[in-house]
Structures are given as structure tokens and as C-alpha cells.
Scaffold this active site. Structure first.
Site, PDB file in Angstrom:
ATOM      1  CE1 TYR A  39      38.342 -22.805  34.795  1.00 50.96           C
ATOM      2  CE2 TYR A  39      39.236 -22.054  32.623  1.00 50.96           C
ATOM      3  CZ  TYR A  39      38.232 -21.880  33.514  1.00 50.96           C
ATOM      4  OH  TYR A  39      37.381 -21.297  33.308  1.00 50.96           O
ATOM      5  N   GLY A  40      39.426 -27.087  34.164  1.00 48.42           N
ATOM      6  CA  GLY A  40      38.201 -27.468  34.759  1.00 48.42           C
ATOM      7  C   GLY A  40      37.491 -28.837  34.137  1.00 48.42           C
TER       8      GLY A  40
ATOM      9  CG  LEU B 175      36.405 -28.496  28.600  1.00 49.35           C
ATOM     10  CD1 LEU B 175      36.786 -27.125  27.753  1.00 49.35           C
ATOM     11  CD2 LEU B 175      35.475 -29.381  27.738  1.00 49.35           C
TER      12      LEU B 175
ATOM     13  CD  GLU C 113      33.629 -24.511  29.156  1.00 47.94           C
ATOM     14  OE1 GLU C 113      32.962 -23.727  30.433  1.00 47.94           O
ATOM     15  OE2 GLU C 113      34.636 -25.292  29.533  1.00 47.94           O
TER      16      GLU C 113
END
Length: 128
Positions: free
Chosen positions: A7-8, A10, A70
């Protein structure tokens, strides 16, 4: 192979997308939660909103690099910035519910930084 909801950073077009390698894209999707701008990257936390992203099937050998990106340490989840956890995501095209893993932010969030529409790609494009 693991199915990952991204969602970000990646997502395609962002700096971490290359870490996915030859991941198989499964399509645009949503999951439950709230999204926050954490100063150059987003954080997904549990909540009753909708977060937009994509599902991809990633080779298990890629997981250590994704976890490192992450700041997730499976041996020390409490000390990790993000936790890779099981969630349900829904494919936009079909509405099919798919069990996936997603990186959930593991710290308090700044309430003023809520991304109301839950779409980091759109949010980041609007800042540029």
C-alpha cells in the site's frame, strides 16, 4: 509464494518496488484499516477505514529483504517498526476476499497525519 498487500513504498512506482523482484501482480485491492503519513512513508494501522493497494505473489526468498526494508524482525516483533501480519484484502475487480500478509505499523500514529481516502499513491502524487 506469499501473497502480500502493498500500500506504500513497495507499490509500483515507489522506491521499494524493486524489492518485489518478479512478483506476480494479482490486482488492485483494498483492506480494512487506517493510513497515516509518517513523514515520507505511510503506516497502516487497524481501524474501520479502507486502505487501497495491490496484491502480489512474492517468492518466499524475497521476504527477508522486504522485512528488512520495513524494519520488521520476526524474532523481535515488539521492537519492530512494522509487523508482517495476516489480513484479508478484497480484489477491486471481483470483490474476492483473499488472505494476504501486510506490513502493519507498530508504533503510535500522529492523529493529524491521517490519510482520509486511504490511498497513499494518490496522496503522494498530490504532494508532488
Amino acid at each position: 509464494m506469499k501473497r502480500i498487500f502493498v500500500y506504500g513504498l513497495l507499490r509500483p512506482g515507489f522506491e521499494g518496488a524493486g524489492l518485489l523482484g518478479d512478483a506476480q501482480p494479482l490486482g488492485a485491492a483494498t483492506t480494512s484499516g487506517l493510513l497515516y503519513d509518517l513523514g515520507g512513508y505511510p503506516g497502516l494501522v487497524p481501524g474501520d477505514g479502507v486502505v487501497h493497494g495491490e496484491i502480489c505473489a512474492v517468492d518466499d526468498t524475497r521476504l527477508p529483504a522486504l522485512d528488512a526494508f520495513e524494519d520488521y524482525n520476526p524474532v523481535d516483533p515488539a521492537g519492530s517498526l512494522y509487523i508482517r501480519t495476516a489480513v484479508i484484502a478484497w480484489l477491486v475487480a471481483s470483490g474476492e476476499a483473499i488472505p494476504v500478509q501486510a506490513y502493519r505499523y507498530n508504533r503510535p500514529v500522529p492523529e493529524h497525519a491521517w490519510i482520509a481516502d486511504g490511498d497513499y499513491a494518490r496522496y503522494a502524487a498530490g504532494r508532488g
